[in-house]
Design a protein around this motif. Structure first.
Motif, PDB file in Angstrom:
ATOM      1  N   GLN A 106     -38.280 -46.603  14.127  1.00 35.44           N
ATOM      2  CA  GLN A 106     -38.550 -46.031  12.582  1.00 35.44           C
ATOM      3  C   GLN A 106     -39.289 -44.806  12.734  1.00 35.44           C
ATOM      4  O   GLN A 106     -39.279 -44.052  11.967  1.00 35.44           O
ATOM      5  CB  GLN A 106     -39.226 -47.107  11.843  1.00 35.44           C
ATOM      6  CG  GLN A 106     -39.223 -46.885  10.305  1.00 35.44           C
ATOM      7  CD  GLN A 106     -39.912 -47.967   9.452  1.00 35.44           C
ATOM      8  OE1 GLN A 106     -40.710 -47.767   8.728  1.00 35.44           O
ATOM      9  NE2 GLN A 106     -39.541 -49.240  10.086  1.00 35.44           N
ATOM     10  N   LEU A 107     -40.397 -44.859  13.348  1.00 38.25           N
ATOM     11  CA  LEU A 107     -41.285 -43.700  13.828  1.00 38.25           C
ATOM     12  C   LEU A 107     -40.571 -42.506  14.199  1.00 38.25           C
ATOM     13  O   LEU A 107     -40.675 -41.541  13.554  1.00 38.25           O
ATOM     14  CB  LEU A 107     -42.326 -44.274  15.031  1.00 38.25           C
ATOM     15  CG  LEU A 107     -43.326 -42.975  15.154  1.00 38.25           C
ATOM     16  CD1 LEU A 107     -44.274 -42.621  14.075  1.00 38.25           C
ATOM     17  CD2 LEU A 107     -44.350 -43.261  16.257  1.00 38.25           C
ATOM     18  N   CYS A 108     -39.568 -42.686  15.087  1.00 35.00           N
ATOM     19  CA  CYS A 108     -38.730 -41.575  15.520  1.00 35.00           C
ATOM     20  C   CYS A 108     -37.968 -40.976  14.422  1.00 35.00           C
ATOM     21  O   CYS A 108     -37.489 -39.811  14.196  1.00 35.00           O
ATOM     22  CB  CYS A 108     -37.681 -42.060  16.521  1.00 35.00           C
ATOM     23  SG  CYS A 108     -38.441 -42.336  18.217  1.00 35.00           S
ATOM     24  N   ALA A 109     -37.180 -41.756  13.630  1.00 37.71           N
ATOM     25  CA  ALA A 109     -36.718 -41.722  12.422  1.00 37.71           C
ATOM     26  C   ALA A 109     -37.356 -40.711  11.509  1.00 37.71           C
ATOM     27  O   ALA A 109     -37.088 -39.697  10.865  1.00 37.71           O
ATOM     28  CB  ALA A 109     -35.931 -42.793  11.858  1.00 37.71           C
ATOM     29  N   LEU A 152     -37.162 -36.138  10.292  1.00 39.43           N
ATOM     30  CA  LEU A 152     -37.114 -35.632   9.117  1.00 39.43           C
ATOM     31  C   LEU A 152     -37.672 -34.417   9.148  1.00 39.43           C
ATOM     32  O   LEU A 152     -37.505 -33.597   8.114  1.00 39.43           O
ATOM     33  CB  LEU A 152     -37.544 -36.627   8.173  1.00 39.43           C
ATOM     34  CG  LEU A 152     -36.645 -37.973   7.766  1.00 39.43           C
ATOM     35  CD1 LEU A 152     -37.578 -38.645   6.918  1.00 39.43           C
ATOM     36  CD2 LEU A 152     -35.379 -37.578   7.248  1.00 39.43           C
ATOM     37  N   ASP A 153     -38.614 -34.089  10.064  1.00 42.60           N
ATOM     38  CA  ASP A 153     -39.388 -32.798  10.110  1.00 42.60           C
ATOM     39  C   ASP A 153     -38.389 -31.665  10.474  1.00 42.60           C
ATOM     40  O   ASP A 153     -38.772 -30.465  10.422  1.00 42.60           O
ATOM     41  CB  ASP A 153     -40.471 -32.741  11.285  1.00 42.60           C
ATOM     42  CG  ASP A 153     -41.862 -33.761  10.701  1.00 42.60           C
ATOM     43  OD1 ASP A 153     -41.798 -33.879   9.624  1.00 42.60           O
ATOM     44  OD2 ASP A 153     -42.651 -33.919  11.658  1.00 42.60           O
ATOM     45  N   GLY A 154     -37.278 -32.085  11.293  1.00 36.50           N
ATOM     46  CA  GLY A 154     -36.256 -30.983  11.346  1.00 36.50           C
ATOM     47  C   GLY A 154     -36.531 -30.065  12.632  1.00 36.50           C
ATOM     48  O   GLY A 154     -36.046 -29.315  12.911  1.00 36.50           O
ATOM     49  N   ALA A 155     -37.160 -30.977  13.719  1.00 35.46           N
ATOM     50  CA  ALA A 155     -37.309 -30.285  14.987  1.00 35.46           C
ATOM     51  C   ALA A 155     -37.046 -30.833  16.048  1.00 35.46           C
ATOM     52  O   ALA A 155     -37.541 -30.785  17.384  1.00 35.46           O
ATOM     53  CB  ALA A 155     -38.828 -30.036  14.930  1.00 35.46           C
ATOM     54  N   SER A 156     -36.280 -32.010  16.004  1.00 34.31           N
ATOM     55  CA  SER A 156     -35.970 -33.070  17.289  1.00 34.31           C
ATOM     56  C   SER A 156     -34.493 -32.404  17.927  1.00 34.31           C
ATOM     57  O   SER A 156     -33.855 -31.882  17.076  1.00 34.31           O
ATOM     58  CB  SER A 156     -35.898 -34.488  16.859  1.00 34.31           C
ATOM     59  OG  SER A 156     -37.074 -35.007  16.403  1.00 34.31           O
ATOM     60  N   PRO A 187     -29.566 -29.323  18.473  1.00 35.00           N
ATOM     61  CA  PRO A 187     -30.441 -30.017  17.650  1.00 35.00           C
ATOM     62  C   PRO A 187     -30.162 -31.267  17.275  1.00 35.00           C
ATOM     63  O   PRO A 187     -28.737 -31.404  17.314  1.00 35.00           O
ATOM     64  CB  PRO A 187     -30.321 -29.005  16.370  1.00 35.00           C
ATOM     65  CG  PRO A 187     -30.267 -27.554  17.021  1.00 35.00           C
ATOM     66  CD  PRO A 187     -29.195 -28.055  18.142  1.00 35.00           C
ATOM     67  N   LEU A 188     -30.959 -31.983  16.839  1.00 33.34           N
ATOM     68  CA  LEU A 188     -30.490 -33.663  16.351  1.00 33.34           C
ATOM     69  C   LEU A 188     -29.738 -33.520  15.044  1.00 33.34           C
ATOM     70  O   LEU A 188     -29.983 -32.584  14.294  1.00 33.34           O
ATOM     71  CB  LEU A 188     -31.719 -34.143  16.130  1.00 33.34           C
ATOM     72  CG  LEU A 188     -31.554 -35.765  15.716  1.00 33.34           C
ATOM     73  CD1 LEU A 188     -30.801 -36.574  16.821  1.00 33.34           C
ATOM     74  CD2 LEU A 188     -32.871 -36.330  15.132  1.00 33.34           C
ATOM     75  N   THR A 189     -28.760 -34.204  14.970  1.00 36.02           N
ATOM     76  CA  THR A 189     -27.689 -34.266  13.914  1.00 36.02           C
ATOM     77  C   THR A 189     -27.816 -35.530  13.353  1.00 36.02           C
ATOM     78  O   THR A 189     -27.764 -36.620  14.027  1.00 36.02           O
ATOM     79  CB  THR A 189     -26.283 -33.350  13.979  1.00 36.02           C
ATOM     80  OG1 THR A 189     -25.669 -34.159  14.950  1.00 36.02           O
ATOM     81  CG2 THR A 189     -26.383 -32.133  14.659  1.00 36.02           C
ATOM     82  N   PRO A 190     -26.839 -35.712  12.177  1.00 33.17           N
ATOM     83  CA  PRO A 190     -26.719 -37.182  11.751  1.00 33.17           C
ATOM     84  C   PRO A 190     -25.679 -37.899  12.721  1.00 33.17           C
ATOM     85  O   PRO A 190     -25.750 -38.988  13.071  1.00 33.17           O
ATOM     86  CB  PRO A 190     -25.839 -36.882  10.489  1.00 33.17           C
ATOM     87  CG  PRO A 190     -26.710 -35.716   9.768  1.00 33.17           C
ATOM     88  CD  PRO A 190     -26.776 -34.655  11.034  1.00 33.17           C
ATOM     89  N   ALA A 191     -24.688 -36.924  13.367  1.00 32.59           N
ATOM     90  CA  ALA A 191     -23.694 -37.581  14.487  1.00 32.59           C
ATOM     91  C   ALA A 191     -24.660 -38.084  15.585  1.00 32.59           C
ATOM     92  O   ALA A 191     -23.879 -38.968  16.270  1.00 32.59           O
ATOM     93  CB  ALA A 191     -22.681 -36.503  14.586  1.00 32.59           C
ATOM     94  N   ASP A 241     -28.935 -39.330   5.802  1.00 29.66           N
ATOM     95  CA  ASP A 241     -28.028 -39.245   6.819  1.00 29.66           C
ATOM     96  C   ASP A 241     -28.233 -40.224   8.117  1.00 29.66           C
ATOM     97  O   ASP A 241     -27.440 -40.509   8.882  1.00 29.66           O
ATOM     98  CB  ASP A 241     -28.488 -37.743   7.571  1.00 29.66           C
ATOM     99  CG  ASP A 241     -27.959 -36.859   6.698  1.00 29.66           C
ATOM    100  OD1 ASP A 241     -27.098 -36.801   6.005  1.00 29.66           O
ATOM    101  OD2 ASP A 241     -28.519 -35.606   6.750  1.00 29.66           O
ATOM    102  N   MET A 242     -29.333 -41.114   7.842  1.00 27.84           N
ATOM    103  CA  MET A 242     -29.718 -42.050   8.453  1.00 27.84           C
ATOM    104  C   MET A 242     -29.438 -43.634   8.307  1.00 27.84           C
ATOM    105  O   MET A 242     -29.603 -44.367   9.340  1.00 27.84           O
ATOM    106  CB  MET A 242     -31.407 -42.103   8.646  1.00 27.84           C
ATOM    107  CG  MET A 242     -31.895 -40.762   8.958  1.00 27.84           C
ATOM    108  SD  MET A 242     -33.820 -40.731   9.177  1.00 27.84           S
ATOM    109  CE  MET A 242     -34.073 -39.128  10.092  1.00 27.84           C
ATOM    110  N   GLY A 243     -28.638 -43.799   7.311  1.00 32.47           N
ATOM    111  CA  GLY A 243     -28.053 -45.018   7.069  1.00 32.47           C
ATOM    112  C   GLY A 243     -29.286 -45.919   6.373  1.00 32.47           C
ATOM    113  O   GLY A 243     -30.509 -45.435   6.244  1.00 32.47           O
ATOM    114  N   PRO A 244     -28.710 -47.088   5.837  1.00 34.49           N
ATOM    115  CA  PRO A 244     -29.735 -47.862   5.032  1.00 34.49           C
ATOM    116  C   PRO A 244     -30.816 -48.488   5.632  1.00 34.49           C
ATOM    117  O   PRO A 244     -31.643 -48.626   5.097  1.00 34.49           O
ATOM    118  CB  PRO A 244     -28.397 -48.970   4.682  1.00 34.49           C
ATOM    119  CG  PRO A 244     -27.254 -49.125   5.683  1.00 34.49           C
ATOM    120  CD  PRO A 244     -27.487 -47.736   6.175  1.00 34.49           C
ATOM    121  N   LYS A 245     -30.805 -48.729   7.037  1.00 29.38           N
ATOM    122  CA  LYS A 245     -31.861 -49.252   7.792  1.00 29.38           C
ATOM    123  C   LYS A 245     -33.232 -48.374   7.847  1.00 29.38           C
ATOM    124  O   LYS A 245     -34.260 -48.831   7.723  1.00 29.38           O
ATOM    125  CB  LYS A 245     -31.627 -49.304   9.181  1.00 29.38           C
ATOM    126  CG  LYS A 245     -32.606 -50.271  10.165  1.00 29.38           C
ATOM    127  CD  LYS A 245     -32.215 -50.106  11.486  1.00 29.38           C
ATOM    128  CE  LYS A 245     -33.199 -51.200  12.219  1.00 29.38           C
ATOM    129  NZ  LYS A 245     -32.833 -51.355  13.889  1.00 29.38           N
TER     130      LYS A 245
END
Length: 255
Positions: A56-59, A63-67, A15-19, A181-185
Motif C-alpha cells: 500500500q505504501l508503494c501504491a 501516485l507521485d508519477g516517478a516510479s 515508466p510504471l503504468t497501470p498495466a 488505475d490501481m483497482g479497488p484494493k
C-alpha cells in the motif's frame, strides 16, 4: 520518457503504468519483502499482512508519477522496480512527514510500522533539504529485482533512469498513474495535487552492499552511515536477525 534498453537487449526500463503496476507490486512482495535486509530485520519476511501494508505504501508513492519498472523484453514480465517518492520540504518542525503519517494512519502490523519508522528515523538524521538548500527531492524508496534476474545490472539501470526521471519531473510526472488505475484494493488512497515545485536532488537509503555499490558507481555522496544494530524490533536488533553487522547509508546526488 523514452525506454532504456540494456546493452544485451534483454531488459527495458520504462515508466510504471497501470498495466505494469500489478507486476511491480509482485516484485516487491517476492523480493524486497523477503530478501531485503531491513525486511528481515523487522520480520516483514514472516508477516504477509505487514507485506501487504508495504504494498500500500508503494501504491501511494506510485501516485507521485516517478516510479519505474524493468521489463524482460522477451516475455513482457516485470522483473524489477524502483518505487520512487517525491518529497517536499515540510513547513515546520511540527508538520508530520509522509512516512510518519503513513505509519500512524495505515499500519496495523508491528513489522511494517518498524520498517517505516526506520525509514523516517534515518531520513531525519540528515536534513537533505537544508544541506542542499532545496524544497523538493526524489527518493529511491524501494528498489527490487526478482531473484531469477539478479546479476544483470537491473538495479543499476533502474537507479540511473530514476535520476533522469527526477530531472524530467519539472515538466510533470514521467509515470502518471491515478487511484482508479490501481483497482479497488487501493481505492482509499488520495489523488495527488499538482506540485508547485520539482526535485533538485535524488536521494536514497542504501541498505545492502549491492545498493551501496550502485550508489558509489553512480556518484551518490554518502552523508551518513548508520549501523542496523541501532534499530530494534520485538526485542532484537535488525542486525541480530540478519546475522551480520550490516549498515545503511544516507546518500544523495544533485540533479
Amino acid at each position: 520518457m523514452d525506454w532504456y534498453i540494456s546493452d544485451d537487449g534483454k531488459y527495458r526500463i520504462e515508466p510504471l503504468t497501470p498495466a505494469t503496476f500489478p507486476g511491480a507490486l509482485q516484485v516487491i512482495k517476492e523480493s524486497f519483502c523477503q530478501d531485503e535486509y531491513v525486511s528481515i530485520g523487522c520480520e516483514i519476511n514472516k508477516n504477509p499482512k505487514a507485506a501487504d501494508e508495504l504494498l500500500q505504501l508503494c501504491a501511494d508513492a506510485a501516485l507521485d508519477g516517478a516510479s519505474l519498472v524493468a521489463v524482460a523484453t522477451e516475455t513482457g514480465e516485470v522483473v524489477g522496480v524502483a518505487f520512487n517518492k517525491v518529497q517536499v520540504k515540510t513547513s515546520g518542525s511540527t508538520e508530520k512527514t509522509f512516512f510518519q503519517i503513513f505509519a500512524e494512519e495505515r499500519c496495523k502490523e508491528d513489522s511494517s510500522k518498524s520498517l517505516i519508522k526506520f525509514m523516517d528515523d534515518v531520513d531525519g538524521r540528515v536534513n537533505l533539504f537544508e544541506k542542499y538548500d532545496i524544497d523538493c527531492l526524489l527518493e529511491i524508496m524501494f528498489l527490487a529485482t526478482l531473484q531469477t534476474h539478479r546479476g544483470n545490472r537491473i538495479g543499476r539501470y533502474l537507479c540511473e533512469e530514476s535520476i533522469k526521471a527526477a530531472k524530467r519531473h519539472k515538466n510533470g510526472p514521467v509515470a502518471p498513474i491515478a487511484v482508479e488505475d490501481m483497482g479497488p484494493k487501493y481505492s482509499m488512497l488520495k489523488a495527488r495535487k499538482p506540485l508547485t515545485t520539482y526535485p533538485k536532488i535524488c536521494s536514497a537509503i542504501w541498505t545492502s552492499p549491492y545498493s551501496q555499490k550502485i550508489g558509489k558507481t553512480l556518484n551518490f555522496k554518502v552523508h551518513m552511515t548508520v549501523p542496523l544494530s541501532e534499530f530494534m524490533h520485538d526485542g532484537k536488533s535488525y542486525s541480530e536477525r540478519i546475522g551480520a553487522p550490516v549498515f545503511c547509508q544516507i546518500a544523495a546526488i544533485p540533479l
